[in-house]
Scaffold this motif. Sequence first.
Motif, PDB file in Angstrom:
ATOM      1  N   THR A 145      -2.803  -1.624   1.262  1.00  0.00           N
ATOM      2  CA  THR A 145      -2.342  -2.966   1.636  1.00  0.00           C
ATOM      3  C   THR A 145      -2.660  -3.970   0.536  1.00  0.00           C
ATOM      4  O   THR A 145      -1.827  -4.825   0.196  1.00  0.00           O
ATOM      5  CB  THR A 145      -2.987  -3.406   2.964  1.00  0.00           C
ATOM      6  N   LEU A 146      -3.861  -3.874  -0.050  1.00  0.00           N
ATOM      7  CA  LEU A 146      -4.213  -4.762  -1.155  1.00  0.00           C
ATOM      8  C   LEU A 146      -3.288  -4.552  -2.350  1.00  0.00           C
ATOM      9  O   LEU A 146      -2.856  -5.519  -3.000  1.00  0.00           O
ATOM     10  CB  LEU A 146      -5.666  -4.522  -1.577  1.00  0.00           C
ATOM     11  N   ILE A 147      -2.967  -3.294  -2.645  1.00  0.00           N
ATOM     12  CA  ILE A 147      -2.090  -2.990  -3.783  1.00  0.00           C
ATOM     13  C   ILE A 147      -0.689  -3.567  -3.555  1.00  0.00           C
ATOM     14  O   ILE A 147      -0.115  -4.218  -4.443  1.00  0.00           O
ATOM     15  CB  ILE A 147      -2.009  -1.470  -4.018  1.00  0.00           C
ATOM     16  N   VAL A 148      -0.149  -3.348  -2.363  1.00  0.00           N
ATOM     17  CA  VAL A 148       1.202  -3.843  -2.075  1.00  0.00           C
ATOM     18  C   VAL A 148       1.214  -5.373  -2.036  1.00  0.00           C
ATOM     19  O   VAL A 148       2.158  -6.009  -2.529  1.00  0.00           O
ATOM     20  CB  VAL A 148       1.736  -3.246  -0.751  1.00  0.00           C
ATOM     21  N   LEU A 149       0.176  -5.968  -1.448  1.00  0.00           N
ATOM     22  CA  LEU A 149       0.090  -7.431  -1.450  1.00  0.00           C
ATOM     23  C   LEU A 149       0.054  -7.975  -2.880  1.00  0.00           C
ATOM     24  O   LEU A 149       0.715  -8.977  -3.196  1.00  0.00           O
ATOM     25  CB  LEU A 149      -1.168  -7.887  -0.699  1.00  0.00           C
ATOM     26  N   ALA A 150      -0.715  -7.333  -3.754  1.00  0.00           N
ATOM     27  CA  ALA A 150      -0.799  -7.778  -5.149  1.00  0.00           C
ATOM     28  C   ALA A 150       0.552  -7.680  -5.835  1.00  0.00           C
ATOM     29  O   ALA A 150       0.936  -8.582  -6.612  1.00  0.00           O
ATOM     30  CB  ALA A 150      -1.842  -6.947  -5.896  1.00  0.00           C
ATOM     31  N   CYS A 151       1.283  -6.605  -5.556  1.00  0.00           N
ATOM     32  CA  CYS A 151       2.608  -6.426  -6.166  1.00  0.00           C
ATOM     33  C   CYS A 151       3.593  -7.501  -5.707  1.00  0.00           C
ATOM     34  O   CYS A 151       4.498  -7.886  -6.457  1.00  0.00           O
ATOM     35  CB  CYS A 151       3.157  -5.043  -5.831  1.00  0.00           C
ATOM     36  N   PHE A 152       3.433  -7.984  -4.491  1.00  0.00           N
ATOM     37  CA  PHE A 152       4.382  -8.954  -3.927  1.00  0.00           C
ATOM     38  C   PHE A 152       3.806 -10.372  -3.896  1.00  0.00           C
ATOM     39  O   PHE A 152       4.354 -11.235  -3.213  1.00  0.00           O
ATOM     40  CB  PHE A 152       4.763  -8.527  -2.503  1.00  0.00           C
TER      41      PHE A 152
END
Length: 522
Positions: free
Chosen positions: A201-208
């Motif tokens: 979730t942190l990775i996807v949030l960072a990407c978006f």
Amino acid sequence: MSSSSTPYTEKAPSVNETGSLEPQSKAGLENLEEQQSWNWFTIRTLITSGTGFFTDAYDVFIINLIVPMLGYVYFKDTGGHIPTGTEGALKGMASFGTLVGQLVFGYLGDAYGRQKIYGMELMIIILGTFLCAMAGSNAKGSTVIEYLTFWRFILGIGIGGDYPMSATVTSEWASAGRRGQLMSIIFSMQGIGNMMASVMTLIVLACFKSAIIADVDNLDYVWRICIGIGCIPAVSTIYLRLTMPESPRYAMDVENDVEKANAAVARATDGATTTTTAADAVANQAAYFSRWENLKVLIGTSSTWFLLDIAFYGVSLNQSYVLNAMGFVGDGTVYDNLWRTTLGNLTVSLLGFVPGYWFTVFLIEKMGRKKIQFMGFAMLTVLFLILSLAFNKLKAIVPLFVAVFTLAQFFFNFGPNTTTFVVPGEVFPTRVRATAHGISAASGKLGAILATFLFNKVAEIGGAPGEHAFLPQLLGIFAGVMFLGFLATFLIPETKGMSLEEIEKRGMSPEELQVYEARLRQ
């Protein structure tokens, strides 16, 4: 079938041409019980079952992280707060499905064998996860939230099926000295899955990040990707499950197929049919649990799991609210609130959730199951009392609050959350093991359902929606529930160091024991 038949006289065991039991049958099973080294088949079993539990935990606990996103996207008119009833259904429907899957697959595993059933539950998990990620809405009528709620019920059926199937498969392929440890390793993957839900979730949030700041509706991509990632580990191990051979214990003790049992043992130790019917399975279970000494154990494994999951899922599926109550929140922007909440979940997982599982892995064969469970329930009782009575004082010292809360998560897993999974997977004989584990696990899910649907309603007593004014008192209720779990632990026996053959004999009538020993006599 004659009404006077016992579970051990309904089928003739495999015999050699002289009319006696094959002499290598008992020796083969003893080789499996005494196996201490790790070989490829042991590793394959861990990968096959452990990856399933990783996926289960990821899919179950990811909802705690995406619910705030769903609120921001689909409930703008209420300030991003999902109505209590809707949120309870969204979080709890997977538990309903899990309960169904645990009962159904537990029965199927005993009635038709581990080999024929194992893998079906993973197919349902893959299908359910994909459909959750792709949930849409009608132009009029059903909304995304309603479809997502339904697909999480389907997902839950697969997750529920994984509990009794993976538990019995691992138990029946393990040696007496390593069985608890191997089952704990399998279950510890729940902690890794929980942790990776936060990491991804942190990775996807960072990407978006830029897209979310520009338009909050871009969170619609984020939550779908976060859910869809759960398909990857499940797909990667489906072949291993579908090609898993029948467990030697089921082949010997239920199918009475000595040749199949010895072939299975050979695979597990690096050495070189008849079938049961659904009616046989039901008759075996009814006969076994008609005796109080056996039924008492089932009541013990079921009640302890039920009581545990009231607090475990009540806290775990609403962890973001507890973190917010601690003051572990961002600067008020949508992105920062989501980032800080997810980071808080990851912190609790890394410091308490995951270490608790691995303490159990390394100590369960030394301390025993019962001692760890007693210790866990006792510590949770004390810690929840502290959180309840000192709630407002702890809120002023966020690091201390996080420390106490993390310690509670630690003793969930270095305690009853692991042992309630391990014990029913080994304390019952082969002919009822999957069913009994399914019943015990389903009892736990009843507790989870109760907690999921009531947590928000009870927590909001005496305050505005979203305020959770009654949370301190609710934590006190959890302390009382944990104390009841401590008392219920007296109903279960210790299984440390016992072979499955010794467990097979436990609870037999004298007549059944005589027939069983005659079958194994060389």
